[in-house]
Design an enzyme around this catalytic site. Structure first.
Site, PDB file in Angstrom:
ATOM      1  N   PRO A 197       0.816  -1.221   0.000  1.00 16.76           N
ATOM      2  CA  PRO A 197       0.000   0.000   0.000  1.00 16.76           C
ATOM      3  C   PRO A 197       0.855   1.280   0.000  1.00 16.76           C
ATOM      4  O   PRO A 197       0.529   2.241  -0.691  1.00 16.76           O
ATOM      5  CB  PRO A 197      -0.828  -0.127   1.284  1.00 16.76           C
ATOM      6  CG  PRO A 197      -0.941  -1.615   1.506  1.00 16.76           C
ATOM      7  CD  PRO A 197       0.350  -2.200   0.991  1.00 16.76           C
ATOM      8  N   TRP A 213      -2.649  -4.646  -5.021  1.00 14.49           N
ATOM      9  CA  TRP A 213      -2.653  -4.578  -6.495  1.00 14.49           C
ATOM     10  C   TRP A 213      -1.990  -5.815  -7.110  1.00 14.49           C
ATOM     11  O   TRP A 213      -1.153  -5.683  -8.004  1.00 14.49           O
ATOM     12  CB  TRP A 213      -1.905  -3.326  -6.994  1.00 14.49           C
ATOM     13  CG  TRP A 213      -2.549  -2.035  -6.674  1.00 14.49           C
ATOM     14  CD1 TRP A 213      -2.093  -1.093  -5.815  1.00 14.49           C
ATOM     15  CD2 TRP A 213      -3.773  -1.527  -7.236  1.00 14.49           C
ATOM     16  NE1 TRP A 213      -2.951  -0.034  -5.779  1.00 14.49           N
ATOM     17  CE2 TRP A 213      -3.993  -0.277  -6.647  1.00 14.49           C
ATOM     18  CE3 TRP A 213      -4.693  -2.014  -8.162  1.00 14.49           C
ATOM     19  CZ2 TRP A 213      -5.109   0.506  -6.960  1.00 14.49           C
ATOM     20  CZ3 TRP A 213      -5.797  -1.254  -8.478  1.00 14.49           C
ATOM     21  CH2 TRP A 213      -5.986  -0.005  -7.876  1.00 14.49           C
ATOM     22  N   ILE A 214      -2.381  -6.986  -6.643  1.00 13.85           N
ATOM     23  CA  ILE A 214      -1.680  -8.190  -7.094  1.00 13.85           C
ATOM     24  C   ILE A 214      -2.536  -8.954  -8.112  1.00 13.85           C
ATOM     25  O   ILE A 214      -3.594  -9.505  -7.774  1.00 13.85           O
ATOM     26  CB  ILE A 214      -1.315  -9.094  -5.890  1.00 13.85           C
ATOM     27  CG1 ILE A 214      -0.542  -8.272  -4.823  1.00 13.85           C
ATOM     28  CG2 ILE A 214      -0.517 -10.310  -6.359  1.00 13.85           C
ATOM     29  CD1 ILE A 214       0.731  -7.578  -5.319  1.00 13.85           C
ATOM     30  N   GLU A 216       4.416  -2.583 -13.508  1.00 15.10           N
ATOM     31  CA  GLU A 216       5.758  -2.974 -13.994  1.00 15.10           C
ATOM     32  C   GLU A 216       6.646  -1.753 -14.196  1.00 15.10           C
ATOM     33  O   GLU A 216       7.479  -1.718 -15.089  1.00 15.10           O
ATOM     34  CB  GLU A 216       5.664  -3.750 -15.314  1.00 15.10           C
ATOM     35  CG  GLU A 216       4.879  -5.017 -15.209  1.00 15.10           C
ATOM     36  CD  GLU A 216       5.713  -6.184 -14.739  1.00 15.10           C
ATOM     37  OE1 GLU A 216       6.885  -5.959 -14.416  1.00 15.10           O
ATOM     38  OE2 GLU A 216       5.165  -7.288 -14.673  1.00 15.10           O
ATOM     39  N   GLY A 217       6.437  -0.734 -13.380  1.00 15.61           N
ATOM     40  CA  GLY A 217       7.190   0.512 -13.494  1.00 15.61           C
ATOM     41  C   GLY A 217       6.386   1.513 -14.313  1.00 15.61           C
ATOM     42  O   GLY A 217       5.999   1.221 -15.438  1.00 15.61           O
ATOM     43  N   THR A 218       6.139   2.680 -13.713  1.00 15.41           N
ATOM     44  CA  THR A 218       5.312   3.684 -14.399  1.00 15.41           C
ATOM     45  C   THR A 218       6.105   4.299 -15.565  1.00 15.41           C
ATOM     46  O   THR A 218       7.329   4.145 -15.677  1.00 15.41           O
ATOM     47  CB  THR A 218       4.910   4.822 -13.436  1.00 15.41           C
ATOM     48  OG1 THR A 218       6.109   5.526 -13.056  1.00 15.41           O
ATOM     49  CG2 THR A 218       4.210   4.300 -12.186  1.00 15.41           C
TER      50      THR A 218
END
Ligand code: TGC
Ligand code: FAD
Length: 392
Positions: free
Chosen positions: A141, A169-170, A371-373
Site C-alpha cells: 500500500p 494490487w496483485i 511494472e514501473g510507471t
C-alpha cells in the site's frame, strides 16, 4: 457480438525475420484467441472477472512459461516466440496477457531462476499447464514505485519462518494457489518466499471498483503470522535485484503486448475507415483520417523494429534492463496514442463494446502504470545515459 476479423500488419516485411516455428506459434495463439477468447472477452470485462476456464487453453498454447525448459514443463522457446505469444494475447485483451505474463515471468521465472531443484520440480510443471496459478507480491500500500521500502517481513523461528505484512494490487491473487512474495528478513534483506493458499493466516481479498484491466482479477495478499516452511525460501538470490530481475522479463513481454493492442485498434480503424461513408465517400478517403491511419502504422512499425531487436538481444543474453525499460515505455506511449486516434476514427461507435477500442484504452491505463510507471522508466533511461540517479 462482433466477429473477430483481425489480420496481422507487417509493413516492413518483418515476417521474413521469423522462423517457420515462430509463425506457427503466432498462428496457434491467434487462432486460439479468436475461437476461445474474442467471443467472450467483452462480457468478461463487463463482469470484471477473469474467465478461469481459459487457463487450460493458455497452458496448451504454451503461454505459461514459454521460455522455461521443457524438463520443467515449459515450452523451451526463444524470446521472440515468448514475445509473439504475448502480442497475440494482448491483441485481444491486456488482462489475458497479464494473467499469462505474471504466471510466466513473475512466478515460474523466479522459481526457475532462484529456486532449488526440489522447488522447480514441485511447482513448475503444474504452473506450466495452468493446473496451479501463481501471483507475484511486490507492491505494498505505501510502496509502489519504491519497493525497496517494503515493510512485509519474516522472522526465523527455528523450524519455520513467520511472515507478516500486506501486498496490494496483485494480479491473479484471488484465484492463485501459489504466491511468490518478497519480504525482508530480520537484517532488512529482501528474499522471495513461496506462500501457498491454505497456509493459516494467508488471505487474498479481491480488489473491486477497477475501470481498467477488468478481465483480470486483482487482489491483496494479507499475511497475519503465516508459518512458512523453511524449504519455501527461494535460495538462489536475495536483495532487491531478485524481484527487479523478474520484472525485466515481464516488462519485455509487455513491450510486445502493447504492440498487440495497438495492432488490434489500427486493424479495426483501418477497416472501419473503408466502410463508413460520410459526405458520399468512405471516411478513409479524407486526408485527416489518412493522417491518423498513416501515423498509426508508422509508429507500430517503429515499435515492431525496436522490440524485435530487443528480442534478439535477449536471445543472446545481451539486453540491458535500461533497454527493456525504453521499449516498455515507448510501446505503451505509442499504443495509447494509437488507441486514442482509433477511437476518434470510429466516431460514436468507438465508445461502444461493439468494438474493442475503448476496452483497450482503459486497459492501457493499468499497463502504463504497472511494472514501473511511464515516469520511472524515463528515469531509468535518464540514469543509464547520464549516470545520475534522479529517483531519490
Ligand atoms: P536500486 O538501488 O537501483 O537497485 C537495487 C538493486 O537491484 C538491481 N536492479 C536490477 N536488477 C535486475 N533487473 C533490474 N531491472 C534492476 N534494477 C535494479 C540494482 O543493480 C541493485 O542491485 P545491488 O546488487 O546493487 O543491490 O533500487 P532503487 O530502490 O533505487 O529502485 C530503482 C527503481 C525505481 C528503478 C526500481 O525500484 C523500480 O523499478 N521500481 C518500479 C517498481 C515496479 O516496477 N514494480 C512492479 C511490481 S510487479 C507488477 O507491477 C506486476 S503487474 C503484472 C501484470 O499484471 O502483468
Ligand atoms: P506510486 O509509486 O505512488 O507513483 C505515483 C506517481 O508518482 C506515478 O506517476 C509515478 O511515476 C510517480 N513517481 C513515483 N516515484 C517517483 C520519482 N522518484 N520521481 C518521479 N516520479 C515518481 N504489483 C505487484 O507487485 N504485483 C502485481 O501483480 C501487480 N499487478 C497490478 C495490476 C494492476 C491492475 C495495477 C494497476 C497495478 C499492479 N501492481 C502490481 C502494482 C504496480 O506495479 C504499481 O501500481 C506501480 O509500480 C506504481 O506504484 P503506485 O501505484 O504505488 O504509484
Amino acid at each position: 457480438m462482433r466477429t473477430d476479423l483481425y489480420q496481422g500488419h507487417d509493413y516492413y516485411l518483418m515476417d521474413e525475420w521469423l522462423t517457420e516455428e515462430h509463425k506457427l506459434i503466432r498462428e496457434t495463439a491467434r487462432a486460439w484467441v479468436k475461437k476461445e477468447v474474442s467471443p467472450i472477452i467483452e462480457e468478461a470485462a463487463e463482469k470484471c472477472k477473469f474467465p478461469e476456464h481459459l487457463l487450460k487453453g493458455l497452458g496448451e498454447i504454451g503461454a505459461f512459461g514459454p521460455y522455461i525448459p521443457t524438463e520443467y514443463g515449459g515450452a523451451g522457446l526463444d524470446q521472440i516466440s515468448y514475445g509473439l505469444i504475448m502480442q497475440e494475447l494482448e491483441r485481444c485483451d491486456s488482462g489475458l496477457r497479464s494473467t499469462a505474463s505474471v504466471q510466466s515471468s513473475l512466478v515460474m521465472y523466479p522459481i526457475y531462476k532462484y529456486g532449488s531443484e526440489e522447488q522447480r520440480k514441485k511447482y513448475l510443471p503444474k504452473l506450466a499447464t495452468g493446473e496451479w496459478m501463481g501471483c507475484f507480491g511486490l507492491t505494498e500500500p505505501d510502496f509502489g514505485s519504491n519497493p525497496g521500502g517494503m515493510i512485509t517481513n519474516f522472522k526465523d523461528m527455528g523450524d519455520h519462518y513467520l511472515l507478516n505484512g500486506a501486498k496490494m494490487w496483485i494480479s491473479n491473487a484471488p484465484f492463485a494457489q501459489v504466491a511468490v512474495v518478497w519480504a525482508k528478513n530480520e537484517q532488512g534483506r529482501v528474499h522471495g518466499l513461496i506462500v501457498e493458499r491454505g497456509m493459516e493466516g494467508f488471505t487474498t481479498p479481491t480488489m473491486h471498483g477497477k475501470w481498467s484491466l477488468r478481465a483480470s482479477d486483482t487482489g491483496e495478499l494479507i499475511f497475519d503470522n503465516v508459518k512458512v516452511p523453511k524449504e519455501n525460501l527461494l535460495p538462489g538470490k536475495s536483495g532487491l535485484g531478485a524481484p527487479l530481475g523478474c520484472l525485466d522479463s515481464a516488462r519485455y513481454g509487455i513491450a510486445w503486448g502493447a504492440i498487440g493492442a495497438a495492432l488490434d485498434c489500427y486493424d479495426v480503424a483501418l477497416r472501419y475507415s473503408k466502410e463508413r461513408i460520410q459526405f458520399g465517400k468512405p471516411i478513409g478517403a479524407f486526408q485527416l483520417q489518412q493522417k491518423k491511419l498513416a501515423e498509426m502504422i508508422t509508429e507500430i512499425t517503429k515499435a515492431q523494429l525496436l522490440t524485435y531487436r530487443l528480442g534478439q538481444l535477449r536471445n543472446d543474453g545481451r539486453a540491458t534492463s535500461a533497454q527493456i525499460s525504453m521499449a516498455k515505455r515507448n510501446n505503451l506511449a505509442m499504443a495509447k496514442q494509437i488507441i486514442s486516434d482509433a477511437r476518434q476514427v470510429l466516431g460514436a461507435m468507438g465508445i461502444t463494446g461493439e468494438y474493442p477500442v475503448m476496452r483497450h484504452m482503459m486497459n492501457l491505463e493499468s499497463v502504463i502504470t504497472y511494472e514501473g510507471t511511464h515516469d520511472i522508466h524515463l528515469l531509468i533511461t535518464g540514469m543509464d545515459i547520464t549516470g545520475f540517479d534522479a529517483f531519490k
